[in-house]
Design an enzyme around this catalytic site. Structure first.
Site, mmCIF file in Angstrom:
data_model
loop_
_atom_site.group_PDB
_atom_site.id
_atom_site.type_symbol
_atom_site.label_atom_id
_atom_site.label_comp_id
_atom_site.label_asym_id
_atom_site.label_seq_id
_atom_site.Cartn_x
_atom_site.Cartn_y
_atom_site.Cartn_z
ATOM 1 C CG ASP A 13 -0.061 -4.090 2.115
ATOM 2 O OD1 ASP A 13 -0.536 -4.729 3.066
ATOM 3 O OD2 ASP A 13 0.841 -3.247 2.241
ATOM 4 C CG ASP A 50 -0.321 -0.046 2.534
ATOM 5 O OD1 ASP A 50 0.928 -0.091 2.595
ATOM 6 O OD2 ASP A 50 -1.054 -0.060 3.549
ATOM 7 C CB SER A 51 4.543 1.792 0.145
ATOM 8 O OG SER A 51 4.897 0.744 -0.757
ATOM 9 C CE LYS A 54 2.378 -5.789 3.845
ATOM 10 N NZ LYS A 54 1.951 -4.933 4.989
ATOM 11 C CD GLU A 97 0.023 -1.870 8.191
ATOM 12 O OE1 GLU A 97 -0.367 -1.185 9.168
ATOM 13 O OE2 GLU A 97 0.594 -1.384 7.202
ATOM 14 C CD GLU A 151 7.387 -0.754 8.369
ATOM 15 O OE1 GLU A 151 7.626 0.393 7.936
ATOM 16 O OE2 GLU A 151 6.403 -1.413 7.996
#
Length: 333
Positions: free
Chosen positions: A133, A94-95, A163, A165, A232
């Site tokens: 993501d 998502d960056s 993925k 979080e 991270e």
């Protein structure tokens, strides 16, 4: 004669409901004509094609202690080069909200936007294991919502895994997704989608209590069924100890080389940004794509301004008689 026989074989195959070998290689029209336009950057297939990376491949690498390489990609060209370079995993992170879409942070990007980028990346990755993501707001409400989004990423995004979080609080969601056969990559430590709650992009696990929380989160997502977990912005000593305690691979980003593998944002490590842009401490700049692109584009600009481009070698010829005939017709208008 050859063309007639080829068309005959093609027609016979279509009548029988099979796919003719000519079509398997390329559409009939493109096989019979020269193309005078830009087309897919995929190019010719490499003579040294890698075997497809699977979950089994990743588990085997982890068992042997072979580091796992992962890189983010956001479109066909970036994924194509990552795959050609031998990346084990390609993450549509998502960056891309910032590096590809110019947004302020990852919280802005939508599911539909992520799916578009996932499809582009999936078309380019022939060997690497792909991960999509899940963006903020697409999985936190309930496990059922997360499962629905995950299914869309597999069916519409064409990636092989997802993925998300979060730690212990996301364990039921991870279990729900993995229960239907969708692989999940976990992400603990610094979770950028929650930067506002964390007080910004801060290193996690810098105290004994903080490190125990990161470990508890990693163990929880492992137990819930994650095939690996991203660590991270965690001190390297803490990340190494957590890696030893887990039975699944850890993928580090700003977490030292004691992890089972590493991931970086492609745009960052390639240097595809202007001078002066902030770069996180953990990023190593391996190239200068911005500088090389700037040089090439400026050279193109100068050639156009001076009419050096296009030269004769970049144009298509016409017969002398046809040109003269056209010139006479233009004069008579």
């Amino acid at each position: 004669m050859y063309l007639s026989s080829s068309l005959a074989r093609t027609s016979a195959a279509l009548v029988q409901g099979t796919r003719p070998s000519l079509f398997a290689a390329r559409p009939l029209l493109s096989a019979l004509q020269t193309r005078h336009s830009s087309h897919s950057p995929m190019g010719a297939q490499s003579a040294t094609t890698r075997k497809k990376v699977t979950l089994g491949t990743l588990r085997s690498m982890h068992k042997k202690g072979e580091p796992i390489t992962m890189l983010t990609a956001h479109d066909f060209p970036s994924a194509h080069v990552a795959d050609a370079a031998g990346m084990d995993m390609v993450l549509v992170g998502d960056s891309l909200a910032m590096v590809a879409l110019g947004m302020e942070d990852t919280s802005e990007v939508l599911v539909e936007e992520m799916l578009l980028h996932c499809r582009s990346v999936a078309r380019a990755t022939q060997s690497a294991f792909t991960v999509g993501d899940l963006p903020m707001g697409s999985y936190e409400i309930a496990p059922a919502q997360a499962l629905e989004t995950a299914i869309r990423f597999i069916k519409e995004g064409r990636v092989q895994s997802i993925k998300l979080e979060g730690g212990k609080e996301m364990a039921p969601t991870i279990a729900k997704i993995t229960s239907v056969g969708i692989p999940v990559l976990g992400h603990v430590g610094l979770t950028p989608q929650r930067q506002n709650a964390l007080g910004g992009f801060r290193v996690q696990g810098k105290t004994s209590d903080g490190a125990m929380k990161v470990l508890a989160d990693a163990l929880a997502v492992q137990e819930a069924g994650c095939f690996a977990v991203v660590l991270e912005a965690v001190p390297p000593q803490i990340a190494a100890l957590i890696t030893e305690k887990l039975s699944i691979p850890t993928i580090g980003i700003g977490a030292g080389n004691g992890c089972s593998g590493q991931v970086l944002v492609g745009v960052d490590m390639l240097g595809n940004f202007p001078p002066g842009r902030f770069l996180p401490k953990f990023v190593k700049k391996y190239g200068d794509v911005w500088g090389e692109s700037l040089r090439a584009i400026e050279a193109y600009r100068d050639d156009v301004k001076s009419r050096q481009y296009p030269s004769a070698e970049h144009t298509y010829p016409i017969g002398k008689e046809e040109l003269e005939a056209f010139s006479e017709r233009v004069k008579s208008l």
